[in-house]
Design an enzyme around this catalytic site. Structure first.
Site: not given
Ligand code: ARG
Length: 282
Positions: A182, A276
């Site tokens: 990511h 996150c």
């Protein structure tokens, strides 16, 4: 007579701005499937410890003066603690997520429900995008852009949707290392014009783009990136980052930022760190 008065000093001190975050308590956290190289389903996870570490992260934001809202954790969605993936919010407009893996698919609807109930307009995506995991807004107003990762999760066709929804330029950046799957594992947005990043996580072409756009960027050490040090949350001054990323903390301090280390070692087993776990509601 010549003046001996000192010239006014132009302050370059980083300035904090109060933030609004959405988080999800890891009540159902476990590692029972592997969709990134950090996840080892056989390895035990201490959920009590994960909860305690997450509580500390939330309290850290509150102590810094930020607002933290909570979305209810859903049984059977162990990765929902990584709230950053549930949506992207810029200027009060919500762009919904669409997950690459079926294990996480239902998280998108949970987030849509939360934002709708809170009165936000939500735009549904057509292509896969994993929210702020891959879509990092930086800057504001006409100078604002969205840094957009692709290569592992988010479909590059989602970038045009992002540009249309937010009316911002989208900067596509291609990720190459599965450990940094990511964008928010390879870039930390520090303030309206500064990032920290790991060059090796990107194709040479994307590295060029980042070097041109952010000549003052903090370049992270691979050792710090390897503990997800770049998965950090900045309010413009305080940078909440994994405690294990000591080199990055020192580099940030040298640049005038205030590193705020937190230990999220249990949540690292799912492949995530502070960022996150934190969706910013802009
Ligand atoms: N286990 C999760 C996944 O692989 C971790 C997500 C981490 N989130 C993030 N914003 N990088 O999807």
């Amino acid at each position: 007579m010549t003046s001996v008065l000192p010239r006014p000093v132009v302050s370059t001190e980083p300035v904090a701005r109060p933030r609004h975050y959405l988080m999800c308590r890891p009540e159902h956290f476990e590692v029972r499937y592997a969709i990134n190289p950090w996840m080892r389903p056989g390895e035990p996870v201490d959920r009590e410890r994960a909860l305690a570490q997450w509580d500390t992260l939330r309290q850290t934001y509150l102590d810094l003066g930020h607002r933290v809202d909570l979305i209810d954790p859903v049984p059977g969605l162990p990765d929902m603690v990584y709230a950053a993936n549930g949506a992207t919010v810029v200027d009060g407009m919500v762009f919904g997520a669409r997950f690459r893996h079926r294990e996480r698919a239902a998280e998108a609807a949970a987030h849509r429900g939360w934002f709708t109930a809170a009165g936000y307009p939500v735009v549904e995506p057509e292509f896969v995008n994993e929210g702020e995991g891959d879509l990092l807004a930086i800057g504001s107003g006409d100078d604002g852009v969205v840094l957009a990762g692709h290569g592992f999760r988010t479909d590059p066709r989602a970038h045009a949707e992002v540009a249309a929804v937010f009316g911002r330029e989208v900067v596509p950046l291609e990720l190459v290392d599965p450990c940094f799957y990511h964008l928010d594992t390879a870039i930390a947005v520090l303030d309206d014009s500064t990032i920290a990043w790991l060059p090796a996580a990107f194709t040479p072409a994307s590295q060029d783009v980042l070097r041109t756009r952010f000549p003052d960027a903090v370049v992270a050490d691979p050792a710090d990136a390897a503990v997800l040090g770049l998965n950090a949350v900045s309010d413009g001054r305080h940078v909440v980052l994994p405690a294990q990323a000591t080199g990055l903390a020192a580099a940030l301090r040298e640049r005038g930022y205030t590193p705020v280390p937190v230990d999220l070692s249990e949540l690292l087993k799912g492949g995530g760190g502070p960022k996150c776990c934190t969706l910013e509601v802009r």
